[in-house]
Every structure is written in C-alpha cells, then in structure tokens.
Design a protein around this motif. Structure first.
Motif, PDB file in Angstrom:
ATOM      1  N   GLY A  98       0.772  -1.235   0.000  1.00 55.06           N
ATOM      2  CA  GLY A  98       0.000   0.000   0.000  1.00 55.06           C
ATOM      3  C   GLY A  98       0.798   1.276   0.000  1.00 55.06           C
ATOM      4  N   LYS A  99       2.116   1.149  -0.065  1.00 56.05           N
ATOM      5  CA  LYS A  99       2.952   2.353  -0.016  1.00 56.05           C
ATOM      6  C   LYS A  99       4.215   2.119  -0.834  1.00 56.05           C
ATOM      7  N   VAL A 100       4.596   3.106  -1.655  1.00 53.75           N
ATOM      8  CA  VAL A 100       5.842   3.012  -2.398  1.00 53.75           C
ATOM      9  C   VAL A 100       6.588   4.340  -2.272  1.00 53.75           C
ATOM     10  N   THR A 101       7.911   4.265  -2.238  1.00 51.82           N
ATOM     11  CA  THR A 101       8.751   5.457  -2.119  1.00 51.82           C
ATOM     12  C   THR A 101       9.639   5.592  -3.350  1.00 51.82           C
ATOM     13  N   ASP A 102      10.275   6.750  -3.489  1.00 51.54           N
ATOM     14  CA  ASP A 102      11.141   6.969  -4.651  1.00 51.54           C
ATOM     15  C   ASP A 102      12.352   6.035  -4.654  1.00 51.54           C
ATOM     16  N   THR A 103      12.796   5.616  -3.463  1.00 51.35           N
ATOM     17  CA  THR A 103      13.940   4.707  -3.376  1.00 51.35           C
ATOM     18  C   THR A 103      13.510   3.245  -3.301  1.00 51.35           C
ATOM     19  N   LEU A 104      12.217   3.014  -3.207  1.00 47.72           N
ATOM     20  CA  LEU A 104      11.624   1.684  -3.085  1.00 47.72           C
ATOM     21  C   LEU A 104      11.920   1.024  -1.744  1.00 47.72           C
ATOM     22  N   ASP A 105      12.364   1.829  -0.770  1.00 47.80           N
ATOM     23  CA  ASP A 105      12.559   1.304   0.582  1.00 47.80           C
ATOM     24  C   ASP A 105      12.160   2.365   1.601  1.00 47.80           C
ATOM     25  N   ALA A 106      12.372   2.062   2.872  1.00 54.03           N
ATOM     26  CA  ALA A 106      11.895   2.945   3.946  1.00 54.03           C
ATOM     27  C   ALA A 106      12.668   4.250   4.040  1.00 54.03           C
ATOM     28  N   CYS A 107      13.788   4.369   3.331  1.00 55.15           N
ATOM     29  CA  CYS A 107      14.601   5.590   3.399  1.00 55.15           C
ATOM     30  C   CYS A 107      14.057   6.710   2.516  1.00 55.15           C
ATOM     31  N   GLY A 108      13.192   6.358   1.586  1.00 57.28           N
ATOM     32  CA  GLY A 108      12.760   7.344   0.602  1.00 57.28           C
ATOM     33  C   GLY A 108      11.516   8.115   0.979  1.00 57.28           C
ATOM     34  N   THR A 109      11.091   8.967   0.063  1.00 59.25           N
ATOM     35  CA  THR A 109       9.880   9.764   0.213  1.00 59.25           C
ATOM     36  C   THR A 109       8.715   9.037  -0.438  1.00 59.25           C
ATOM     37  N   VAL A 110       7.602   8.963   0.276  1.00 57.08           N
ATOM     38  CA  VAL A 110       6.430   8.272  -0.256  1.00 57.08           C
ATOM     39  C   VAL A 110       5.936   8.987  -1.517  1.00 57.08           C
ATOM     40  N   THR A 111       5.789   8.228  -2.590  1.00 56.46           N
ATOM     41  CA  THR A 111       5.346   8.791  -3.863  1.00 56.46           C
ATOM     42  C   THR A 111       3.960   8.302  -4.276  1.00 56.46           C
ATOM     43  N   GLU A 112       3.505   7.228  -3.642  1.00 51.80           N
ATOM     44  CA  GLU A 112       2.201   6.684  -4.016  1.00 51.80           C
ATOM     45  C   GLU A 112       1.664   5.810  -2.889  1.00 51.80           C
ATOM     46  N   GLU A 113       0.361   5.864  -2.685  1.00 52.62           N
ATOM     47  CA  GLU A 113      -0.320   4.987  -1.739  1.00 52.62           C
ATOM     48  C   GLU A 113      -1.562   4.416  -2.397  1.00 52.62           C
ATOM     49  N   LYS A 114      -1.798   3.137  -2.179  1.00 52.38           N
ATOM     50  CA  LYS A 114      -2.943   2.462  -2.768  1.00 52.38           C
ATOM     51  C   LYS A 114      -3.567   1.500  -1.757  1.00 52.38           C
ATOM     52  N   PRO A 115      -4.850   1.182  -1.922  1.00 51.11           N
ATOM     53  CA  PRO A 115      -5.498   0.215  -1.029  1.00 51.11           C
ATOM     54  C   PRO A 115      -4.849  -1.163  -1.153  1.00 51.11           C
ATOM     55  N   PHE A 116      -4.860  -1.902  -0.062  1.00 51.54           N
ATOM     56  CA  PHE A 116      -4.305  -3.257  -0.072  1.00 51.54           C
ATOM     57  C   PHE A 116      -5.226  -4.254   0.639  1.00 51.54           C
TER      58      PHE A 116
END
Length: 279
Positions: A98-116
C-alpha cells in the motif's frame, strides 16, 4: 609489536565476509574496516593514485538501509571478488503493502499509496510463483548502476533527470512467503547476481493491483558465506581475527584456476561495474 602486525597485515590474502550494519554504505563499512586494520598495524594509507598501503575491496554492494553479509577481498583476494558478483545470494525482506517510495525502501519519500485490503495470503503466494526462475527486471532509479560514470543514486539525489535502465534478465532460485500480517509481509529470497530485492517488491505490489516497498532487508548469505556462521561483526575487525577468518574461509572458495574461469564466464565486464547484488 607494531612492526609484526604490519608485516602480518600486508601478508593477508583472500576473501572473508563481514557483517554490514544498517546505516552506513558498503563503501563506508569497507573503509572503516580498512582504517581499523591500518591503525592497529601503525600504518598510514598512501594517497597516490593506484598506490595503496592495503589493497581491499568488496564483492557486491548492500544499500545503506540494508544489513548482512558483505564479502571482502584483501590483498590478492581482491582478484577473486568477481566470482562473488555472479554467485547465489539469499535475503530476508520485510515489505509493506500500500505504499511506495522513490527509493523503493523505507529511506525514501512516499510517492504513491494504494489500497491493499483486497490482498489475501493466497493472492500473494500465487503472485510469487510468477517471479520465480528466469525473469526480466527493471533496476531501481536509486541504485549502484552508473550513467556517464556516475551512480544513478547520486544523480537522482542531486535532482538530475534519470531514466530507468531497461529490463534485464535475472534469476530467482527460490522465493517463499514466511509471514503475512498486512500491510507487512516477509519473503525469503535466493537469487543470482545483479538482482534487486527492491525491484522485486515493487513488481509484486503492481501485480497485486496495489503497490509495495521494502521496509527491512538482510542479506543472509552470499556465495558460501552465511551471516550466522561466517560474518565478522565490527567488534571483531582486527588483524588476528581477519587472519583467522581467511583461514576458515579458504576451504569454501574455488581454487584459483576455476576462479579465473568463472571470471571469464561472467564476462562482459559490466558485472564489475554493477556490484548490485541487492537491493
């Protein structure tokens, strides 16, 4: 005593694994190890280009947000590091739906959120089967891959416009779901060289009509070296224990001739420019 330690340090040759903690880059961990050994031996590092007091390198980058086995070559052992790049690696990854970041890990900035909420354990296990074996994978924008001699991760952090590298073939030997507590799920992965766990998690999220990113990543094995049995932790980074680790590791490695053959088989040399193993 210092002279004896210096002689011993400069005579060390081979490959051994260390434990890289979460936080520092692989390069910083390697430099910390090198500086510790040089200080213990009372030596200073040469600054001239192509001239080093102690020759040392690593065989496969782990991101700063990841921890685990980092294989190190010392002395003549640096010539064998190419065999580590293409070899098998194992990871334990905790991912978040339900969450993705620019770095694809917890260090990055959230760029998208979707229902899961629609995703079940059965859905996830079914999708994992499609990511096993020989697959195509697009590397992350934030990676150790290079463009015009500069790392994509550095270019992206500087705000430069960075295009994704094209999909490339990678291999997944095994992939299993060991825990499912939405939004978190845990994977055990065994893969070949040039594989990115972050890309795998991203693609799994897409396949589930959602999104996902890595929350925690541990490399538990690289080549013959396991985290629990072989990796030297930072409080053991001294000349005596490195020497012992080299002795203990010697029987796990291929003989020099086969290592050379492996290096030839791994050509072209783009493998050495992509110490990505991970992540």
């Amino acid at each position: 005593m210092a002279a004896e330690k210096a002689v011993k340090l400069l005579s060390l040759n081979g490959i051994f694994p260390i434990y890289k903690t979460k936080g520092p880059t692989s390069a910083k961990s390697l430099n910390d190890l090198k500086q510790k050994l040089l200080r213990e031996a009372g030596l200073k590092e040469f600054t001239k280009k192509r001239k080093q007091t102690l020759k040392i390198g690593h065989g496969g980058t782990l991101d700063s947000s990841a921890s685990g086995v980092l294989v190190v070559g010392i002395g003549g052992g640096t010539k064998l590091l190419g065999t580590m790049l293409g070899g098998s690696k194992k990871y334990t990854a905790v991912a978040e739906l339900g969450k993705v970041t620019d770095t694809l890990d917890a260090c990055g900035t959230v760029t998208e959120e979707k229902p899961f909420d629609h995703i079940t354990r059965e859905d996830l296990e079914k999708v994992l089967k499609t990511f096993t074996g020989d697959i195509m994978q697009v590397p992350p924008l934030f990676s150790a891959l290079k463009k015009d001699g500069k790392r994509l991760s550095n270019l992206a952090r500087q705000g430069a416009e960075v295009e994704e590298k094209p999909a490339r073939p990678v291999v997944v030997y095994s992939l299993s779901l060991t825990d499912f507590q939405p939004p978190l799920f845990t994977l055990e992965i065994e893969c070949g060289g040039g594989f990115y766990v972050r890309s795998l998690v991203r693609d799994i999220g897409k396949a589930l009509s959602s999104c996902a990113s890595v929350k925690d990543l541990i490399r538990t094995k690289q080549g013959p070296f396991t985290l629990e049995e072989h990796a030297l932790k930072e409080d053991c980074w001294d000349i005596e224990r490195v020497a012992q680790s080299l002795l203990d590791s010697a029987h796990l490695l291929p003989t020099e001739p086969s290592a050379k053959r492996q290096k030839t088989e791994d050509s072209p040399k783009t493998e050495s420019k992509d110490p990505s193993a991970e992540v």
